[in-house]
Structure formats: structure tokens, C-alpha cells
Design a protein around this motif. Structure first.
Motif, PDB file in Angstrom:
ATOM      1  N   CYS A 192       0.817  -1.217   0.000  1.00 46.95           N
ATOM      2  CA  CYS A 192       0.000   0.000   0.000  1.00 46.95           C
ATOM      3  C   CYS A 192       0.851   1.267   0.000  1.00 46.95           C
ATOM      4  O   CYS A 192       0.429   2.303  -0.521  1.00 46.95           O
ATOM      5  N   SER A 193       2.046   1.191   0.583  1.00 48.48           N
ATOM      6  CA  SER A 193       2.938   2.351   0.551  1.00 48.48           C
ATOM      7  C   SER A 193       3.469   2.602  -0.848  1.00 48.48           C
ATOM      8  O   SER A 193       3.783   3.738  -1.205  1.00 48.48           O
ATOM      9  N   GLY A 194       3.572   1.535  -1.648  1.00 49.44           N
ATOM     10  CA  GLY A 194       4.168   1.671  -2.968  1.00 49.44           C
ATOM     11  C   GLY A 194       3.212   2.032  -4.071  1.00 49.44           C
ATOM     12  O   GLY A 194       3.609   2.624  -5.071  1.00 49.44           O
ATOM     13  N   THR A 195       1.913   1.674  -3.925  1.00 51.37           N
ATOM     14  CA  THR A 195       0.993   1.899  -5.031  1.00 51.37           C
ATOM     15  C   THR A 195      -0.423   2.125  -4.523  1.00 51.37           C
ATOM     16  O   THR A 195      -0.799   1.633  -3.447  1.00 51.37           O
ATOM     17  N   THR A 196      -1.195   2.866  -5.310  1.00 49.64           N
ATOM     18  CA  THR A 196      -2.623   3.018  -5.042  1.00 49.64           C
ATOM     19  C   THR A 196      -3.446   2.150  -5.988  1.00 49.64           C
ATOM     20  O   THR A 196      -4.673   2.271  -6.046  1.00 49.64           O
ATOM     21  N   LYS A 197      -2.783   1.279  -6.754  1.00 47.09           N
ATOM     22  CA  LYS A 197      -3.504   0.276  -7.533  1.00 47.09           C
ATOM     23  C   LYS A 197      -4.036  -0.798  -6.583  1.00 47.09           C
ATOM     24  O   LYS A 197      -3.656  -0.868  -5.419  1.00 47.09           O
ATOM     25  N   ILE A 219      -5.139   2.813   7.095  1.00 48.04           N
ATOM     26  CA  ILE A 219      -4.752   3.278   5.761  1.00 48.04           C
ATOM     27  C   ILE A 219      -5.962   3.850   5.023  1.00 48.04           C
ATOM     28  O   ILE A 219      -5.869   4.881   4.338  1.00 48.04           O
ATOM     29  N   ALA A 220      -7.116   3.196   5.178  1.00 50.26           N
ATOM     30  CA  ALA A 220      -8.324   3.598   4.448  1.00 50.26           C
ATOM     31  C   ALA A 220      -8.973   4.851   5.007  1.00 50.26           C
ATOM     32  O   ALA A 220      -9.741   5.513   4.305  1.00 50.26           O
ATOM     33  N   GLY A 221      -8.699   5.157   6.277  1.00 46.34           N
ATOM     34  CA  GLY A 221      -9.386   6.269   6.925  1.00 46.34           C
ATOM     35  C   GLY A 221     -10.603   5.835   7.710  1.00 46.34           C
ATOM     36  O   GLY A 221     -11.526   6.630   7.915  1.00 46.34           O
ATOM     37  N   GLY A 222     -10.604   4.570   8.133  1.00 45.74           N
ATOM     38  CA  GLY A 222     -11.705   4.060   8.944  1.00 45.74           C
ATOM     39  C   GLY A 222     -12.352   2.844   8.315  1.00 45.74           C
ATOM     40  O   GLY A 222     -12.226   2.596   7.105  1.00 45.74           O
ATOM     41  N   GLU A 223     -13.070   2.066   9.151  1.00 51.60           N
ATOM     42  CA  GLU A 223     -13.689   0.826   8.656  1.00 51.60           C
ATOM     43  C   GLU A 223     -14.761   1.116   7.622  1.00 51.60           C
ATOM     44  O   GLU A 223     -14.895   0.385   6.624  1.00 51.60           O
ATOM     45  N   ALA A 224     -15.550   2.158   7.824  1.00 50.39           N
ATOM     46  CA  ALA A 224     -16.620   2.469   6.868  1.00 50.39           C
ATOM     47  C   ALA A 224     -16.043   2.795   5.490  1.00 50.39           C
ATOM     48  O   ALA A 224     -16.558   2.333   4.455  1.00 50.39           O
ATOM     49  N   ALA A 225     -14.955   3.569   5.469  1.00 50.62           N
ATOM     50  CA  ALA A 225     -14.320   3.902   4.193  1.00 50.62           C
ATOM     51  C   ALA A 225     -13.757   2.652   3.527  1.00 50.62           C
ATOM     52  O   ALA A 225     -13.823   2.490   2.299  1.00 50.62           O
ATOM     53  N   TRP A 226     -13.188   1.767   4.331  1.00 48.98           N
ATOM     54  CA  TRP A 226     -12.670   0.503   3.798  1.00 48.98           C
ATOM     55  C   TRP A 226     -13.793  -0.315   3.170  1.00 48.98           C
ATOM     56  O   TRP A 226     -13.672  -0.805   2.048  1.00 48.98           O
ATOM     57  N   ARG A 227     -14.901  -0.492   3.902  1.00 48.29           N
ATOM     58  CA  ARG A 227     -15.976  -1.348   3.398  1.00 48.29           C
ATOM     59  C   ARG A 227     -16.642  -0.748   2.159  1.00 48.29           C
ATOM     60  O   ARG A 227     -17.149  -1.488   1.302  1.00 48.29           O
ATOM     61  N   ALA A 228     -16.599   0.560   2.033  1.00 51.16           N
ATOM     62  CA  ALA A 228     -17.169   1.204   0.849  1.00 51.16           C
ATOM     63  C   ALA A 228     -16.315   0.938  -0.392  1.00 51.16           C
ATOM     64  O   ALA A 228     -16.856   0.797  -1.493  1.00 51.16           O
ATOM     65  N   ARG A 229     -15.007   0.880  -0.217  1.00 48.32           N
ATOM     66  CA  ARG A 229     -14.091   0.660  -1.338  1.00 48.32           C
ATOM     67  C   ARG A 229     -12.935  -0.245  -0.881  1.00 48.32           C
ATOM     68  O   ARG A 229     -11.818   0.229  -0.664  1.00 48.32           O
ATOM     69  N   PRO A 230     -13.172  -1.544  -0.747  1.00 49.70           N
ATOM     70  CA  PRO A 230     -12.093  -2.439  -0.312  1.00 49.70           C
ATOM     71  C   PRO A 230     -11.020  -2.562  -1.405  1.00 49.70           C
ATOM     72  O   PRO A 230     -11.286  -3.052  -2.500  1.00 49.70           O
ATOM     73  N   PHE A 231      -9.822  -2.088  -1.103  1.00 51.41           N
ATOM     74  CA  PHE A 231      -8.754  -1.974  -2.097  1.00 51.41           C
ATOM     75  C   PHE A 231      -7.717  -3.091  -1.987  1.00 51.41           C
ATOM     76  O   PHE A 231      -6.695  -3.057  -2.672  1.00 51.41           O
ATOM     77  N   ILE A 495       1.342   6.869   0.931  1.00 46.25           N
ATOM     78  CA  ILE A 495       0.652   6.979   2.216  1.00 46.25           C
ATOM     79  C   ILE A 495       0.857   8.402   2.726  1.00 46.25           C
ATOM     80  O   ILE A 495       1.967   8.944   2.643  1.00 46.25           O
ATOM     81  N   ASP A 496      -0.195   8.994   3.250  1.00 46.71           N
ATOM     82  CA  ASP A 496      -0.085  10.324   3.834  1.00 46.71           C
ATOM     83  C   ASP A 496       1.018  10.331   4.896  1.00 46.71           C
ATOM     84  O   ASP A 496       1.104   9.412   5.708  1.00 46.71           O
ATOM     85  N   PRO A 497       1.885  11.340   4.900  1.00 44.42           N
ATOM     86  CA  PRO A 497       3.015  11.353   5.847  1.00 44.42           C
ATOM     87  C   PRO A 497       2.594  11.221   7.304  1.00 44.42           C
ATOM     88  O   PRO A 497       3.273  10.557   8.093  1.00 44.42           O
ATOM     89  N   ALA A 498       1.486  11.837   7.684  1.00 44.38           N
ATOM     90  CA  ALA A 498       1.048  11.744   9.084  1.00 44.38           C
ATOM     91  C   ALA A 498       0.619  10.322   9.422  1.00 44.38           C
ATOM     92  O   ALA A 498       0.929   9.803  10.504  1.00 44.38           O
TER      93      ALA A 498
END
Length: 512
Positions: A192-197, A219-231, A495-498
Motif C-alpha cells: 500500500c505504501s508503494g501503489t494506489t492500484k 490506511i483507508a481512513g476508517g472501517e466504513a471507508a474501507w468497506r465502501a471501497r475495499p482496495f 501513504i499520507d506522511p502523518a
């Protein structure tokens, strides 16, 4: 808008105008792109597809599968599977048909960036990496060394910058990470650090799925965001051929399904060893095993996104060694793609594997033949398509870069020939032959089509011998090394630096 330059023909004719693209083409104008439909090649007749289908159903009814975990036994017997006194689960035809009717079709595997979404419908073709190589091919010394988390991160960064490699599934084992949980977490994070594919990964132990999801949600910004777009999808070897469930992998798969992660139902028998030697019967076994997976998944969660992952491999029957770059492997993969289409399910299989130890002529023919058959057959997900050497034991970063050129040519074959009223009109012939210069180099039609109809290699060399000598005889591997180094010098972290700093504070990350 396009600029033009003057190009003198090699025959010494007068100069012709040649267009140079001054800006990237819109995606719908590019000569090749992810998800173009294939399916023009059929290595099996309709009658042969039906024969394989019925044989697979016979195998499920009469042989069944052994060694399912207790949770899986309960899930599948509730749906109608029959547990015999011998401990084997058998699957009536009606049960398989019912679960096929519930199975997900036309699924999307998301990227973290929506432009990398993969739409798995019909005969849409996507190429990417996969595997569990334990070595890296070091071209500086022509030797093999242990693969590391840094190598995996670098492979992901390179893939992110390659147009024709559409997804990144874990391609190698992080052998510098000795703790298995840390290895699974570093694998997820390096990818995930290397690609957004779209990313594919596996879990070495069912207990690792929960902490893996903790990291993924961050990484996704929360479980809801993950379940909406599982990458991320779970590459799951849920069976150990022949016809046995893999208990721990099945338990991990159940956890992934509950967590909303798409699964790749992966059956990887080896013809002549863990699968029957006849190519057709090897397909029968793989189809039977994956149909059992369809029952398992849809009995647990109807319509959960799952990829029908028939991955039968080939043995060199003289030695028993795997032969992933063989013509038989190409036929196996193409035959499996036809079975996926028969069921109307999103499917994946392996191609592009080289038995050669280095990126040489053998590697080129093996990768080219197997990938082009996979693409022409309309395989939705072509795994292990680039970078793999020594029959999956070694991964080469330079070969990954070279593979992008191979896959560009393959995808051009997948696109096929555009036969339209315009493309068969003889008006352009009249203009050149009756009224024009006697060649098509500078015609308006040529200029319009040179970027949208034709694809050009990035590294492949099309110079004349004289031009090649004048350019100091450039070598292909030198160009691949240079492009690899250039990509890695410029590639950032996805990945966002923070978030990166927070994850590194909480987890032991093994790459920079």
C-alpha cells in the motif's frame, strides 16, 4: 494538439510528416488500457467445456473434499453439502447450481485511487503480479539473494509507474522479517505504501487477519471507508490439491469475508504431481475445487465478491519440476478462462511465469506466449504476469520493467483489429495511389492513427543496425536497469506522511 517532425524514410524517399504526441491521450483514445475485452481465442469447443463441467460435478458428488475446518463443515452442510463417514464433504449438483446462481458477477476490485479500479465483467483483461518468490534476481552479479520488505516496496513503487501492469499482488516473501505476524503486516504496508492500484495479499495464520484489518482501516481512513471501497483482496489457497481443504487458509478466508475483503479462491495443483497429468483433467480438478469454494463462500455470505481462481500448473514430467513457462501452461490457463466464462464468474489464473533464471531470450518467449494466450482468452485477472523467474522462486525488478513492454504488446493483441466502415474505406488508397506521393508516411490518416492504433515499446529497440551502432549499441538489460533506477529515484510513498508516521510508531516496519 500534436506537433510534427520531419522523418526521412529508410528507403531514402522524401521526408514525411510524423506526429509526436505532446500530451497524454485521454484513456479512451489510448491504443491499450486496462480492462479491454479479449475472448477471441477459444482452445476448447463448447462440447469440451460441457464435458469438463460435468466431470467436475461428478468429482464433487463422488469424491468430494476432505479436511474442512469445523466452521466450514457447518457452513456447507447447512447449505446442503453431505458429510460422509470418511470425513469428506460431497456436493450435490443442485447445491452447486444454487450457489452459482447466488455468486457475485461483474465485480469491481477497487484501487485506493478510483482511476485504477478493475471491472471484472465479461472478458475484460487485467494483468498484474503475484507469487511468493523467496529470492531476488540480482543482475549486478547474476545471482539470487533473499528477498526483503524493501524489495517488495520497490516492486510496488515500480508497478505504480507502469501503464500495463494493472494491479499489484504480493510478489515475494519478506525474508528479512522473521516474525510471521510482522511479515504479514509489512507485506500489506509495503504494497500500500508503494501503489494506489489494487493490492492482493495473503495471511500466514488466521489470527493475523484481525491485526491486518486494524492496519488496513487506518490506511483507508476508517472501517466504513474501507468497506465502501475495499482496495485489498485476499489471495487464499483454500485447497491443498488434490481435493483437500486447507484448514487454516479456510479459517482466514472466513475472517476476510466477515471483514468485507474480496477473496481469490486459489486452486494451484501441478499437473502430473498434485493434479492429473492430462491437461483436460487438470482443468477438471481445478474447476471442481473452485466450485467447492463457490459453495463455501456463498453459503456463508451470498454474493460476496470472489474470484474463481483456477491456477493449475505444469510439471516437466522428466523431472517433476514445475514448468510455468511451457506451452502446456499457456493452454491450461486459456482453458481455465473459458470455464470462467461458461460460469459467468470473475476469474483469474497464472501466466507470464518464466523457468529461466534471468531475463533472457527464454524468459521473453515464455512470458510472451503464456501472456498472449491468457489475454486472447479473455482472462479477467492474469496473475504472476511479470517479474517471475526460476518457476516462481525468483523475482526480478528489471524483468518487471521489461514486462511492461511485453504486456503492452499483449494488450494490443487483445484489442484486435478494428474493422469498420472507415478502416476499410479505400479513399485513403485512392488519395495516395492516384493523386499522392505513393506512400502513406505523411497521410492524414497515418498521422491520426499513429498514436491511437499503434503501441510503441518503451525499452524495445527498433533501430537499424547502422543506427544501433551509431548509438553505441544500447543493450536491453542496461536500459531496463536505468529505467528501474529512474523510477525508484522519483517514486514517492503513497501513504499520507502523518498516517505513515503514526503507523511506523505503532508497528515495526522493515523498509524505508
Amino acid at each position: 494538439m500534436s506537433d510534427t517532425i520531419q522523418l526521412k524514410s529508410r528507403s531514402g524517399g522524401r521526408a514525411a510528416r510524423v506526429a509526436l504526441r505532446s500530451a497524454p491521450l485521454a484513456d479512451d483514445k489510448r491504443p491499450v488500457r486496462a480492462g479491454m475485452p479479449g475472448g477471441r481465442l477459444k482452445v476448447l469447443t463448447d462440447a469440451e467445456v460441457l464435458r469438463i463441467h460435468h466431470a467436475a460435478l461428478d468429482a464433487l458428488e463422488q469424491i468430494g473434499l476432505s479436511q474442512a475446518p469445523q466452521s466450514g463443515v457447518e457452513i456447507m452442510t447447512r447449505a446442503g453439502a453431505i458429510l460422509g463417514d470418511d470425513g469428506r464433504l460431497r456436493f450435490p449438483r443442485a447445491l452447486v447450481e444454487d450457489m452459482l446462481a447466488k455468486a457475485a458477477r461483474n465485480i469491481t476490485l477497487h484501487g485506493r485511487d478510483p482511476k485504477y479500479d478493475l471491472h471484472l465483467s465479461g472478458t475484460n483483461v487485467h494483468f498484474g503480479t503475484a507469487g511468493a518468490a523467496v529470492h531476488i534476481v540480482d543482475l549486478a552479479t547474476n545471482t539470487y539473494r533473499d528477498s526483503t520488505a524493501q524489495d517488495l516496496f520497490d516492486a510496488a513503487r515500480i508497478t505504480h509507474n507502469l501503464d500495463n501492469v494493472h494491479f499489484f499482488q504480493r510478489a515475494m516473501v519478506c525474508r528479512d522479517v522473521l516474525d510471521n505476524l510482522e511479515m504479514d503486516l509489512n507485506t500489506i504496508y509495503a504494497c500500500c505504501s508503494g501503489t494506489t492500484k489494487h493490492v492482493g495479499t495473503s495471511f500466514s495464520d488466521p489470527s493475523h487477519v484481525a491485526p491486518g484489518f486494524d492496519m488496513i482501516h487506518r490506511i483507508a481512513g476508517g472501517e466504513a471507508a474501507w468497506r465502501a471501497r475495499p482496495f485489498i483482496s485476499n489471495s487464499n489457497c483454500f485447497v491443498v490439491p488434490p481435493m483437500k481443504f486447507a484448514e487454516e487458509s479456510c479459517m482466514a478466508m472466513e475472517s476476510c469475508i466477515r471483514g468485507g475483503m474480496p477473496v481469490l479462491l486459489l486452486s494451484a495443483g501441478q499437473a502430473g504431481a498434485t493434479a492429473p497429468a492430462p491437461i483436460a483433467l487438470a482443468i477438471v480438478q481445478a474447476v471442481a475445487e473452485c466450485l467447492a469454494g463457490v459453495v463455501y463462500v456463498n453459503a456463508m455470505a451470498p454474493g460476496h465478491p470472489a474470484i474463481f481462481g483456477t491456477w493449475p500448473f505444469v510439471s516437466d514430467l522428466r523431472t517433476g519440476a514445475m514448468s510455468g513457462g511451457s506451452a502446456e501452461q499457456a493452454l491450461l490457463t486459456a482453458g481455465c478462462a473459458q470455464m470462467h466464462h461458461f460460469y459467468g464468474l470473475p476469474g483469474g489464473a497464472a501466466a507470464g511465469i518464466s523457468d529461466s533464471k534471468l531475463p533472457d531470450m527464454q524468459a521473453g518467449w515464455e512470458q510472451g506466449i503464456t501472456n498472449v494466450l491468457a489475454g486472447l482468452s479473455g482472462l479477467n485477472m492474469v496473475y504472476e504476469a511479470v517479474g517471475m523467474h526460476a518457476s516462481l522462486l525468483g523475482f526480478c525488478l528489471e524483468s518487471l520493467v521489461l514486462g511492461d513492454d511485453i504486456l503492452g504488446q499483449v494488450m494490443r493483441c487483445v484489442r484486435g483489429i478494428d474493422v469498420t466502415e472507415d478502416s476499410t474505406s479505400i479513399e485513403a488508397m485512392k488519395a495516395v495511389c492516384l493523386d499522392g506521393a505513393g506512400h502513406y508516411l505523411g497521410s492524414d490518416q497515418t498521422l491520426q492513427l499513429m498514436q491511437t492504433e499503434y503501441i510503441y515499446p518503451v525499452l524495445g529497440n527498433r533501430m537499424s543496425p547502422k543506427e544501433w551502432a551509431e548509438a553505441d549499441r544500447p543493450q536491453l538489460l542496461d536500459k531496463a536497469i536505468a529505467r528501474k533506477n529512474d523510477i525508484l529515484a522519483k517514486a514517492g510513498r503513497q501513504i499520507d506522511p502523518a498516517i505513515d508516521a503514526a503507523i511506523r510508531a505503532d508497528y515495526r516496519i522493515y523498509f524505508n
